[in-house]
Design a protein around this motif. Structure first.
Motif, PDB file in Angstrom:
ATOM      1  N   TYR A   1      -0.726   1.275 -13.874  1.00  0.00           N
ATOM      2  CA  TYR A   1      -0.885   2.127 -12.705  1.00  0.00           C
ATOM      3  C   TYR A   1      -0.792   1.310 -11.427  1.00  0.00           C
ATOM      4  CZ  TYR A   1      -2.355   5.752 -15.902  1.00  0.00           C
ATOM      5  OH  TYR A   1      -2.384   6.665 -16.904  1.00  0.00           O
ATOM      6  N   ARG A  30       7.170   4.193  -7.435  1.00  0.00           N
ATOM      7  CA  ARG A  30       7.484   4.146  -8.871  1.00  0.00           C
ATOM      8  C   ARG A  30       8.769   3.335  -9.094  1.00  0.00           C
ATOM      9  NH1 ARG A  30       7.576   9.280  -9.614  1.00  0.00           N
ATOM     10  NH2 ARG A  30       5.396   9.468 -10.186  1.00  0.00           N
ATOM     11  N   LYS A  35       5.799   1.041 -11.783  1.00  0.00           N
ATOM     12  CA  LYS A  35       4.479   1.425 -12.288  1.00  0.00           C
ATOM     13  C   LYS A  35       4.218   2.867 -11.876  1.00  0.00           C
ATOM     14  CE  LYS A  35       2.404  -3.144 -12.209  1.00  0.00           C
ATOM     15  NZ  LYS A  35       1.318  -3.965 -11.702  1.00  0.00           N
ATOM     16  N   GLU A  36       3.345   3.509 -12.604  1.00  0.00           N
ATOM     17  CA  GLU A  36       2.990   4.892 -12.290  1.00  0.00           C
ATOM     18  C   GLU A  36       1.996   4.890 -11.122  1.00  0.00           C
ATOM     19  OE1 GLU A  36       3.387   8.784 -12.269  1.00  0.00           O
ATOM     20  OE2 GLU A  36       4.561   7.410 -13.502  1.00  0.00           O
ATOM     21  N   ILE A  38      -0.752   6.175  -8.315  1.00  0.00           N
ATOM     22  CA  ILE A  38      -1.880   7.085  -8.133  1.00  0.00           C
ATOM     23  C   ILE A  38      -2.177   7.093  -6.648  1.00  0.00           C
ATOM     24  CG2 ILE A  38      -4.330   7.467  -8.585  1.00  0.00           C
ATOM     25  CD1 ILE A  38      -3.915   5.996 -11.258  1.00  0.00           C
TER      26      ILE A  38
END
Length: 170
Positions: A1, A30, A35-36, A38
């Protein structure tokens, strides 16, 4: 994340934040960092959030410790908030999104020119996406270190122990 903290300063003139397209920011992060992302939103507790942001985010306005939010974040997007100075000590990516720069500068002013602070200053959403896409860690770190030197910042990993030693408190 990859945690992105969006934390603009409070507008004491009653003006409303102009948010960037957060979905586009998430998509850009992204792609850039693989990475994802948040998204955490930390507007001032006296400032209303728009209800139509149409993106996934966590509202952390009521979280009691801003320093903890800065520590867990991989990136800060702010404007004129003093949180940028604390975050700069971590040498993590920080971008200034300031679509109301002229208005804010006319009303409040700055001690030093904003473009000398070492951060990308983005007045449009497109400039913000371009700055994230073009982020180069080494160049950013050099700019931040130069800013710290020019502002006579003596912060480093040993600052507290050095101060205690000078005071004879070890």
């Amino acid at each position: 994340y990859y945690i992105i903290l969006y934390a603009p300063t409070w507008r004491d003139d009653g003006s409303i934040y102009e948010f960037p397209d957060f979905n586009k920011i998430l998509e850009t992060v992204r792609a850039k960092f693989n990475k994802e992302p948040i998204l955490l939103l930390r507007s001032h507790h006296c400032q209303e959030l728009k209800n139509d942001l149409s993106c996934n985010f966590s509202d952390v306005r009521t979280y009691p410790d801003m320093q903890e939010l800065l520590l867990i974040s991989d990136m800060l997007i702010s404007d004129y908030s003093s949180s940028i100075w604390d975050f700069s000590l971590l040498a993590k990516p920080c971008f200034l999104y300031a679509p109301d720069l002229k208005h804010y500068e006319d009303i409040r002013g700055f001690y030093t020119p904003i473009r000398s602070w070492g951060f990308d200053v983005c007045q449009t959403s497109e400039e913000l996406y371009d700055a994230i896409r073009g982020f180069v860690p080494g160049i950013y770190r050099e700019n931040i270190e130069k800013m710290h030197r020019s502002f006579n910042s003596f912060e480093n990993i040993n600052s507290t122990s050095q101060l205690l030693s000078k005071l004879g408190i070890n």
